[in-house]
Design an enzyme around this catalytic site. Structure first.
Site, PDB file in Angstrom:
ATOM      1  N   CYS A   1     -25.446  -1.528 -55.885  1.00  0.00           N
ATOM      2  CA  CYS A   1     -24.269  -1.057 -55.154  1.00  0.00           C
ATOM      3  C   CYS A   1     -24.202  -1.640 -53.734  1.00  0.00           C
ATOM      4  O   CYS A   1     -24.017  -2.825 -53.559  1.00  0.00           O
ATOM      5  CB  CYS A   1     -24.249   0.478 -55.172  1.00  0.00           C
ATOM      6  N   HIS A   2     -24.357  -0.809 -52.701  1.00  0.00           N
ATOM      7  CA  HIS A   2     -24.345  -1.279 -51.318  1.00  0.00           C
ATOM      8  C   HIS A   2     -25.726  -1.719 -50.829  1.00  0.00           C
ATOM      9  O   HIS A   2     -25.847  -2.283 -49.745  1.00  0.00           O
ATOM     10  CB  HIS A   2     -23.826  -0.184 -50.380  1.00  0.00           C
TER      11      HIS A   2
END
Length: 197
Positions: free
Chosen positions: A122-123
C-alpha cells in the site's frame, strides 16, 4: 496425488525455522498487519511486531481507529541479524511516521543490505524511497503514491504484487493473499544478491 507430493507441496510453503519482523507504529492499516501476521505464523514462522513504541500500537481500520496490537519488541531491541524478512504494513499514517524515524529507516536498509526479504504494501513503499531501495527497482504501491515512486527512480507497475530480488511490494489490502504468498516464496529462496541501496 501421492503422499510424497503432498509433503513436497506443503514444504514449499513452510516457514518452519524462519523469523519475520513486522515493523509498524500507530495508524497502520489494520488488515495489512493482521493478515500477514496470522498467515506467516500459520506457515510456521516466528513473527514479531516491532515499533518505536512499547506496549501496544493501534491500527486504522478503513475509516476509523481499529484495534490495538501487542508490540513484541521495540526498535531498540531488534536487529536484522535475527530475522529472515521484514514486513512493512501501509496505511497513510504508519509509513509517513516511520519515514521520519532514522532508526526505522536504518533497520529496513540493513535487511536490504543483508540480502533479506523486504516486503511493503500500500503506502509502505514510501519507506523504500527514504531508504534508497526504490531507485532502479521494479515495484508497485497504492495508486496515489505512484508518482512518488517514479520520481524516486522506481520502475512502477500496476500489478497485484511485484518481486524484484527479494523486494516484495503490493498495491492494497485486496492483494494481501498474493502478497503473503510471495513473501513466503521469497523467504524460502534464501538471501538475494542485489546492489546495496
Amino acid at each position: 496425488m501421492s503422499a510424497q507430493t503432498t509433503t513436497s507441496l506443503a514444504g514449499s510453503s513452510s516457514l518452519a525455522g524462519k523469523s519475520i519482523l513486522i515493523l509498524a507504529t500507530n495508524g497502520f492499516e489494520q488488515s495489512e498487519l493482521d493478515i500477514p501476521h496470522t498467515k506467516l505464523k500459520e506457515a510456521g514462522a516466528t513473527v514479531h511486531v516491532a515499533s518505536p513504541e512499547s506496549g501496544e500500537i493501534t491500527g486504522w481500520d478503513q475509516k476509523d481507529w481499529g484495534k490495538a496490537v501487542k508490540v513484541d519488541r521495540t526498535l531498540d531491541e531488534v536487529s536484522a541479524d535475527a530475522y529472515d524478512a521484514i514486513v512493512l504494513p501501509g496505511g497513510q499514517m504508519n509509513p509517513d511516521t516511520l519515514r521520519g524515524n532514522p532508526q526505522a529507516l536504518s533497520l529496513i536498509k540493513t535487511f536490504f543490505q543483508q540480502g533479506k526479504v523486504v516486503a511493503a504494501v500500500c503506502h509502505a513503499p514510501w519507506l523504500l524511497i527514504d531508504t534508497g531501495i526504490a531507485k532502479g527497482r521494479r515495484l508497485t504501491s497504492y495508486k496515489t503514491i505512484r508518482q512518488d515512486m517514479i520520481n524516486a527512480g522506481a520502475q512502477w507497475e500496476d500489478s497485484t504484487v511485484v518481486a524484484d530480488k527479494g523486494v516484495v511490494t503490493s498495491r492494497n489490502p485486496d492483494d494481501l493473499p498474493a502478497f503473503v504468498a510471495k513473501i513466503i516464496e521469497e523467504v524460502n529462496e534464501g538471501r538475494h544478491e542485489r546492489r546495496a541501496a
